[in-house]
Scaffold this active site. Structure first.
Site, PDB file in Angstrom:
ATOM      1  N   CYS A  71       0.858  -1.174   0.000  1.00 32.15           N
ATOM      2  CA  CYS A  71       0.000   0.000   0.000  1.00 32.15           C
ATOM      3  C   CYS A  71       0.900   1.232   0.000  1.00 32.15           C
ATOM      4  O   CYS A  71       2.126   1.122  -0.001  1.00 32.15           O
ATOM      5  CB  CYS A  71      -0.915   0.020   1.217  1.00 32.15           C
ATOM      6  SG  CYS A  71      -2.047  -1.394   1.330  1.00 32.15           S
ATOM      7  N   ASN A  93       1.179   0.049   5.733  1.00 36.41           N
ATOM      8  CA  ASN A  93       1.668  -0.612   4.527  1.00 36.41           C
ATOM      9  C   ASN A  93       2.425  -1.862   4.955  1.00 36.41           C
ATOM     10  O   ASN A  93       3.385  -1.770   5.713  1.00 36.41           O
ATOM     11  CB  ASN A  93       2.599   0.316   3.734  1.00 36.41           C
ATOM     12  CG  ASN A  93       3.272  -0.399   2.569  1.00 36.41           C
ATOM     13  OD1 ASN A  93       2.710  -1.314   1.988  1.00 36.41           O
ATOM     14  ND2 ASN A  93       4.487   0.022   2.237  1.00 36.41           N
ATOM     15  N   GLY A  94       1.998  -3.008   4.462  1.00 42.07           N
ATOM     16  CA  GLY A  94       2.663  -4.255   4.810  1.00 42.07           C
ATOM     17  C   GLY A  94       1.661  -5.347   5.086  1.00 42.07           C
ATOM     18  O   GLY A  94       0.487  -5.279   4.697  1.00 42.07           O
ATOM     19  N   GLY A 104      -1.337   1.297  -4.921  1.00 37.38           N
ATOM     20  CA  GLY A 104      -2.620   0.715  -4.574  1.00 37.38           C
ATOM     21  C   GLY A 104      -3.756   1.415  -5.276  1.00 37.38           C
ATOM     22  O   GLY A 104      -3.826   2.645  -5.259  1.00 37.38           O
ATOM     23  N   ASP A 127      11.199  -8.285 -19.119  1.00 37.35           N
ATOM     24  CA  ASP A 127      10.195  -7.880 -18.140  1.00 37.35           C
ATOM     25  C   ASP A 127      10.843  -7.793 -16.765  1.00 37.35           C
ATOM     26  O   ASP A 127      11.935  -8.340 -16.553  1.00 37.35           O
ATOM     27  CB  ASP A 127       9.026  -8.866 -18.112  1.00 37.35           C
ATOM     28  CG  ASP A 127       7.734  -8.212 -17.617  1.00 37.35           C
ATOM     29  OD1 ASP A 127       7.778  -7.043 -17.205  1.00 37.35           O
ATOM     30  OD2 ASP A 127       6.678  -8.881 -17.653  1.00 37.35           O
ATOM     31  N   ASP A 128      10.155  -7.118 -15.829  1.00 34.74           N
ATOM     32  CA  ASP A 128      10.714  -7.008 -14.479  1.00 34.74           C
ATOM     33  C   ASP A 128      10.682  -8.334 -13.748  1.00 34.74           C
ATOM     34  O   ASP A 128      11.574  -8.649 -12.965  1.00 34.74           O
ATOM     35  CB  ASP A 128       9.960  -5.947 -13.674  1.00 34.74           C
ATOM     36  CG  ASP A 128       8.456  -6.124 -13.744  1.00 34.74           C
ATOM     37  OD1 ASP A 128       7.933  -7.062 -13.120  1.00 34.74           O
ATOM     38  OD2 ASP A 128       7.803  -5.321 -14.426  1.00 34.74           O
ATOM     39  N   TYR A 172       9.968  -3.957  -8.953  1.00 29.38           N
ATOM     40  CA  TYR A 172       8.658  -3.709  -9.574  1.00 29.38           C
ATOM     41  C   TYR A 172       7.848  -2.574  -8.949  1.00 29.38           C
ATOM     42  O   TYR A 172       7.368  -1.689  -9.646  1.00 29.38           O
ATOM     43  CB  TYR A 172       7.829  -4.997  -9.511  1.00 29.38           C
ATOM     44  CG  TYR A 172       6.420  -4.872 -10.015  1.00 29.38           C
ATOM     45  CD1 TYR A 172       6.141  -4.833 -11.380  1.00 29.38           C
ATOM     46  CD2 TYR A 172       5.347  -4.773  -9.132  1.00 29.38           C
ATOM     47  CE1 TYR A 172       4.836  -4.721 -11.852  1.00 29.38           C
ATOM     48  CE2 TYR A 172       4.044  -4.649  -9.588  1.00 29.38           C
ATOM     49  CZ  TYR A 172       3.796  -4.635 -10.948  1.00 29.38           C
ATOM     50  OH  TYR A 172       2.518  -4.506 -11.410  1.00 29.38           O
TER      51      TYR A 172
END
Length: 512
Positions: free
Chosen positions: A2, A102-103, A28, A372-373, A264
């Site tokens: 988040c 966040n987490g 998010g 790609d990542d 990412y």
């Protein structure tokens, strides 16, 4: 994953919180919320959707005050369909507190039982963030219980409460919280898994405003300067009049940031734990190019192309190192959300063709190396390879700037079960077959870690759990992963909670 944002200023913060939150939108897209404080009163608005969908002018006018916190939500735990789980969360006792997180916690069920049975506190959602808020509120009560003036909260009381939270709570967390009448608290888990940075701005009158954010890119448009990262296990408290205090609140701490932030999640113009995300991704391209050179006959590669946008720095450096042309053959529709973030496999698969459109002339008759990542579930990768082949490519090689994602991530990324991961119990050859590529090349984990550590040697280690299966919190084992997988596929196996009331926040569709 988040995005959190908090601010103490000497002017109304509603517009600045909104602007900062928009800069964190990539973290998010499920829900957004802002809480401001004026005196001892909170003003809150939150709901499902992106920032621009949740907030209207009338909502912003009601967010009074010179301090506030904000959140954008990416669902990893709880009921993603309920707007009641939009953050921040609020409790009224022993002090008015709002908190954004966040987490992801790894001992939520244990904490819930403690909160409900021992602390006699009510949790209204399935969110681990609300559980964490109630643990913090309880520890504040304990911190002031022996004081001759228990309604007066000191800075030491706040740091003591944070210390107890860190001793009890396991997992990943970067927190911003407001305590009514006192100020803003921000703290990070002892491993520093999720990012948190401090910024400041000196006003014309000499006063200092402070902001705390998941990424420093939220500061730039507000004229705040990046001061430093919040340390692993560190807590910061900022009073409503702008005084800043900080303390290391745990004896056992080490900086082990999540590798996926660099690969990412974070924006390329962010600096996380002293590391430029853009430079890290560029350096990943060089180490990946060396492995490509070992595993593919470079003479067979006609062109190198990124899968936009995250992999672009890696693809550019890889092409330069190999001496191959770099071209853009896939055009991204920027009005479609990130497919990895979208909950539900069917939604992800449907959106790939809407999100990316090939330029056939760039592929016709060529052997193409796509960069790609990462490859997580493989759904997006397969769709892209099929599009490229349909556009006329002779061969399609696929290179990933990240290693194979073989294990669940339990620290805030929506990849909780092994069954969903294409690399689980598959070799690179088998993965290539699954996504219809001629060859798949993955970054080596050691090379990825060294590319980042080279940019900041003070980083102690990394959360590489989704690549290595090693969980830095030390409490995740096979039984835990099996239980997590079972609960993922059996929605009824949620926290043993009492009947819940859905205090949903509605969002009306108008521009006034």
């Amino acid at each position: 994953m988040c995005g959190v944002f908090g601010m103490i200023a000497h002017e109304p913060v509603n517009q600045m919180l909104y602007d900062g939150l928009q800069m964190l939108q990539h973290r998010g897209q499920d829900a957004a919320g802002i809480v401001t404080t004026q005196g001892n009163r909170f003003h809150m608005h939150k709901g499902k959707g992106m920032v621009r969908e949740v907030f209207r002018t009338r909502n912003m006018r009601e967010l009074h005050g010179n301090a506030g916190i904000a959140h954008v939500r990416y669902p990893t735990a709880g009921n993603a369909g309920s707007s009641a789980e939009a953050q921040p969360f609020y409790v009224s006792s022993p002090f008015g507190i709002v908190l954004a997180h966040n987490g992801n916690l790894t001992n939520t069920a244990e904490l819930y039982q403690e909160v409900y049975a021992q602390y006699l506190r009510h949790v209204n959602t399935q969110s681990d963030s609300e559980v964490l808020l109630n643990v913090f509120a309880h520890e504040l009560r304990v911190a002031v219980s022996g004081s001759p003036t228990p309604l007066n909260l000191s800075v030491d009381d706040i740091f003591q409460a944070v210390s107890q939270v860190q001793a009890k709570v396991r997992g990943a967390y970067a927190i911003v919280a407001l305590i009514a009448g006192y100020g803003l608290v921000a703290f990070r888990d002892p491993n520093g898994i999720r990012p948190l940075v401090l910024g400041k701005r000196v006003e014309n009158d000499g006063k200092t405003s402070y902001a705390v954010s998941s990424e420093n890119i939220a500061f730039s448009s507000l004229d705040f300067k990046l001061e430093r990262d919040v340390g692993a296990g560190e807590a910061i408290f900022i009073t409503l009049d702008g005084q800043l205090f900080s303390k290391q609140c745990t004896k056992k701490h080490q900086l082990s940031p999540c590798l996926f932030e660099y690969v990412y999640f974070a924006r390329p113009d962010s600096v996380i734990d002293g590391v430029s995300v853009y430079q890290a991704r560029a350096d990943m391209g060089i180490t990946l190019a060396k492995k490509v050179k070992r595993e593919i006959d470079v003479n067979e590669i006609d062109v190198v192309m990124p899968i936009p946008d995250t992999s672009r720095p890696s693809a550019m450096e890889l092409a330069r190192y190999l001496g191959k042309p770099y071209r853009e053959g896939l055009i991204k529709n920027r009005y479609i959300g990130r497919t990895f973030i979208m909950p539900g496999q069917a939604t992800r698969k449907k959106s790939v063709r809407q999100k990316l459109n090939p330029i056939p002339s760039e592929f016709a008759g060529k052997n193409v190396l796509l960069v790609d990542d990462s490859i997580v579930r493989g759904t997006t990768s397969r769709e892209i390879v099929d599009m490229v082949r349909a556009s006329g490519a002779k061969k399609v090689f696929f290179a990933s700037a990240a290693p194979e994602v073989r294990f669940p991530n339990v620290y805030g990324i929506d990849m909780p079960t092994r069954e969903e991961l294409i690399a689980h119990q598959r070799s690179a050859v088998e993965i290539a077959h699954e996504i219809n590529a001629d060859v798949c090349v993955f970054q080596d984990l050691h090379d990825l870690e060294q590319a980042i550590r080279h940019l900041n040697p003070e980083i102690d280690g990394f959360d590489s759990s989704c690549f290595s299966g090693c969980y830095v919190t030390g409490d995740v084992n096979e039984a835990y992963l099996n239980e997590l997988s079972a609960s993922k596929h059996s929605p009824k196996q949620n926290l043993p909670m009492p009947t819940l009331i859905d205090y949903s926040v509605s969002v009306e569709d108008d521009d006034n």
